[in-house]
Design an enzyme around this catalytic site. Sequence first.
Site, PDB file in Angstrom:
ATOM      1  CE1 TYR A 214      18.654  10.067  26.514  1.00 38.02           C
ATOM      2  CE2 TYR A 214      20.877  10.500  27.322  1.00 38.02           C
ATOM      3  CZ  TYR A 214      20.022  10.144  26.296  1.00 38.02           C
ATOM      4  OH  TYR A 214      20.531   9.898  25.049  1.00 38.02           O
TER       5      TYR A 214
ATOM      6  CB  SER B  22       7.082   9.698  18.759  1.00 36.74           C
ATOM      7  OG  SER B  22       6.048  10.115  19.617  1.00 36.74           O
TER       8      SER B  22
ATOM      9  CG  ASN C 285      18.162   5.954  17.373  1.00 37.82           C
ATOM     10  OD1 ASN C 285      19.272   6.274  17.777  1.00 37.82           O
ATOM     11  ND2 ASN C 285      17.343   6.818  16.804  1.00 37.82           N
TER      12      ASN C 285
ATOM     13  N   GLY D  27      12.825   5.774  16.433  1.00 34.78           N
ATOM     14  CA  GLY D  27      13.407   7.112  16.350  1.00 34.78           C
ATOM     15  C   GLY D  27      14.191   7.269  15.059  1.00 34.78           C
TER      16      GLY D  27
ATOM     17  CB  ALA E  51      18.673   6.051  35.606  1.00 30.79           C
ATOM     18  CB  ALA E  52      16.563   5.324  30.856  1.00 25.32           C
TER      19      ALA E  52
ATOM     20  CB  SER F 127      23.721   8.271  25.960  1.00 23.98           C
ATOM     21  OG  SER F 127      24.281   9.539  26.230  1.00 23.98           O
TER      22      SER F 127
ATOM     23  CG  ASP G 162       2.973   7.667  22.739  1.00 25.70           C
ATOM     24  OD1 ASP G 162       4.066   7.428  23.315  1.00 25.70           O
ATOM     25  OD2 ASP G 162       2.096   8.390  23.242  1.00 25.70           O
TER      26      ASP G 162
END
Length: 156
Positions: free
Chosen positions: A151, A33, A86, A8, A153-154, A138, A59
């Site tokens: 988001y 991506s 990132n 990213g 959870a990840a 985050s 990807d």
Amino acid sequence: MKVALVTGGATGIGAATVEALAAEGIAVAIQYSSSKVQAEGLASKLKLAGSKVEIFQSDLTKPDSANTLVSEVKKSLGVIDILINNAGLLSDASIIQMSDQLWDEAININLTASFKLMRACAPDMVAKKWGRIINISSQVALTGSANHAHYSAAKA
């Protein structure tokens, strides 16, 4: 010369990270991506300043994308010394509205891809007895966020 891979890396925090690493004399692989124009622009700007930078479209949701990306970076720049995970995907959906596909995409980009890239880079780092892996998270990993359960959870 140390080599860094920034996923990213074409926009936002990733682009700022790429610029900071290049300013330190580190060769940087910019993974993107869909932000091809931004990746090309950033790479051109840094190359004009004398930095060693290459771009790689990947990807990260694809099953073998991590191994392929690491292999391509190694062929072009050398063994990866620094991995910055990132890349991220943030979309809005309540748990009630969230499809399995949306959940899977978020988990695959924000969590699974990071794991697979760490696994692909770690053997060379261990062999060299030097390496750095930085996973960008985050604040929602700690606080949660409405309509971002996948988001949060990840990133946690």
